[in-house]
Design a protein around this motif. Structure first.
Motif, PDB file in Angstrom:
ATOM      1  N   THR A  19      -9.733  -2.101  41.413  1.00 45.16           N
ATOM      2  CA  THR A  19      -9.478  -2.854  40.183  1.00 45.16           C
ATOM      3  C   THR A  19     -10.661  -3.686  39.705  1.00 45.16           C
ATOM      4  O   THR A  19     -10.585  -4.271  38.615  1.00 45.16           O
ATOM      5  N   GLN A  45      -8.370   5.773  40.934  1.00 47.10           N
ATOM      6  CA  GLN A  45      -8.881   5.236  39.672  1.00 47.10           C
ATOM      7  C   GLN A  45      -9.760   4.030  39.965  1.00 47.10           C
ATOM      8  O   GLN A  45      -9.536   3.307  40.934  1.00 47.10           O
ATOM      9  N   VAL A  47     -11.916   0.690  38.027  1.00 47.66           N
ATOM     10  CA  VAL A  47     -12.150  -0.140  36.845  1.00 47.66           C
ATOM     11  C   VAL A  47     -13.508  -0.822  37.012  1.00 47.66           C
ATOM     12  O   VAL A  47     -13.708  -1.586  37.959  1.00 47.66           O
ATOM     13  N   TYR A  70     -12.370   3.573  34.264  1.00 42.86           N
ATOM     14  CA  TYR A  70     -11.894   2.735  33.164  1.00 42.86           C
ATOM     15  C   TYR A  70     -12.739   1.461  33.142  1.00 42.86           C
ATOM     16  O   TYR A  70     -13.500   1.191  34.065  1.00 42.86           O
ATOM     17  N   THR A  72     -13.605  -2.712  31.126  1.00 44.29           N
ATOM     18  CA  THR A  72     -13.163  -3.929  30.455  1.00 44.29           C
ATOM     19  C   THR A  72     -14.221  -4.340  29.440  1.00 44.29           C
ATOM     20  O   THR A  72     -15.318  -3.789  29.403  1.00 44.29           O
ATOM     21  N   LYS A  99      -9.909   3.749  26.944  1.00 49.90           N
ATOM     22  CA  LYS A  99     -10.064   3.577  28.383  1.00 49.90           C
ATOM     23  C   LYS A  99     -10.454   2.146  28.763  1.00 49.90           C
ATOM     24  O   LYS A  99     -10.763   1.884  29.916  1.00 49.90           O
ATOM     25  N   PHE A 265      -2.604  -2.522  34.437  1.00 47.68           N
ATOM     26  CA  PHE A 265      -3.696  -1.921  33.674  1.00 47.68           C
ATOM     27  C   PHE A 265      -3.346  -0.596  32.987  1.00 47.68           C
ATOM     28  O   PHE A 265      -4.004  -0.211  32.022  1.00 47.68           O
TER      29      PHE A 265
END
Length: 268
Positions: A19, A45, A47, A70, A72, A99, A265
Motif C-alpha cells: 500500500t 497490487q 501503490v 497504482y 497517488t 489508476k 483503495f
C-alpha cells in the motif's frame, strides 16, 4: 503460505497488497523487474506514492506503463512550501486518472520541519479538501505532530474522510484517535527493528481490521535485509512479522489486510 526459493522471503499464496512505496526513488533494478519479483512472492497490487510537485507526473507515467501498479497524487509536508493553488490544480487533475487511488502523501512533519509549520498545516488542509472533492482516501504522514494532526482531523470530522496513517510511529493516543475516526494504520519494516517496541505496542493494540501492510521502499528495509535497498518484494516479511506478533496465521493476516486495502483503495 508455501516455501520460497528466494532465501528468507516467504511466498504467500493468499495475495498481499503493497500500500505504500516510492518506485521512482529505487536505485536498484527497474520497475518491471521489481514488480515481477513482488508478484513472485505473492504481492498482487502495488501503490506507488507521490510526494512533491516534481514527481506528480512521474507517478502517473509509471502507473500508465505497468499492470498491477497504482498511484497517488499529493505533496508531502517536507515540500509543503512548494504547494500553491497551481499545484493543487495539478493534484486535482491527476486524481482523475483511473489508476490514482488516493490523495497523498500529505500531512505534518515537525521532526525535520523542512517546510514552515504554518505552510504544512495549510497544504494539509487544502489537500484534504481535494480528497473530499474527488472522493478518494488519503495517505497521511505525521511525525512529532500528534496534536495538530488530531486538531486538523477534528475540523474535518463527519465529512467522510477515510484513509491511512502510513508508517505509523506516533503515540498510542493518536493511534486510538485515528482508529476511532475510521482510519487505518500502516505498518512496515520498522516493526522488525530492535528499538521499535513502541510501534509494536501500537500494532498489538490495533485491530487487524484496521491494519494495512506497506514497505515504504526504498526506505525502512525489514530485518534480515537491513542495509539493502527496500522493495515491494520484501512485503511478505512484514506480513509474517505481523502474524507472529498478533498470534495469527500468515494467511489470515494476508486475507484481512488485503481485504482492508481493497476496501479502501479499490472499492467495487
Amino acid at each position: 503460505m508455501s516455501s520460497s526459493k528466494r532465501k528468507e522471503i516467504p511466498v504467500f499464496t493468499t495475495p498481499l497488497i503493497e500500500t505504500h512505496c516510492h518506485l521512482d526513488f529505487l536505485k536498484e533494478g527497474n520497475t518491471a523487474d521489481t514488480l515481477a519479483r513482488a508478484r513472485a512472492v505473492g504481492v498482487e497490487q502495488v501503490v506507488t506514492i507521490a510526494v512533491e510537485p516534481g514527481n506528480l507526473q512521474t507517478v502517473l507515467d509509471l502507473i500508465d506503463q505497468h499492470e498491477g501498479l497504482y498511484g497517488t497524487q499529493g505533496v508531502h509536508p517536507h515540500s509543503a512550501a512548494e504547494y500553491d493553488a497551481g499545484v493543487g490544480e495539478r493534484i486535482l487533475a491527476g486524481a482523475k486518472h483511473p489508476k490514482v487511488v488516493a490523495i497523498g502523501e500529505i500531512g505534518l512533519d515537525y521532526h525535520y520541519d523542512n517546510s514552515p509549520r504554518q505552510e504544512q498545516r495549510a497544504a494539509f488542509a487544502a489537500q484534504l479538501e481535494i480528497a473530499l472533492q474527488v472522493d478518494l482516501p488519503i495517505v497521511v504522514h505525521t511525525r512529532d505532530a500528534d496534536l495538530d494532526t488530531m486538531a486538523i482531523f477534528r475540523e474535518f470530522s463527519g465529512r467522510g474522510l477515510r484513509g491511512v496513517i502510513h508508517s505509523f510511529t506516533s503515540s498510542p493516543e493518536l493511534a486510538a484517535f485515528c482508529v476511532e475516526e475510521g482510519f487505518h494504520l500502516g505498518f512496515n519494516g520498522i516493526i522488525t527493528f530492535n528499538k521499535a517496541d513502541n510501534v509494536r505496542a501500537v500494532l498489538a493494540a490495533t485491530p487487524l481490521s484496521r491494519v494495512l501492510l506497506e514497505t515504504d521502499a526504498p526506505y525502512l528495509t525489514p530485518v534480515p535485509f537491513r542495509g539493502q535497498e527496500n522493495a515491494p518484494y520484501y512485503l511478505p516479511l512484514v506480513a509474517q512479522y505481523v502474524a507472529t506478533l498478533k498470534d495469527e496465521t500468515p494467511e489470515q493476516v494476508a486475507a484481512v489486510t488485503t481485504a482492508n486495502a481493497r476496501a479502501l483503495f479499490f472499492p467495487s
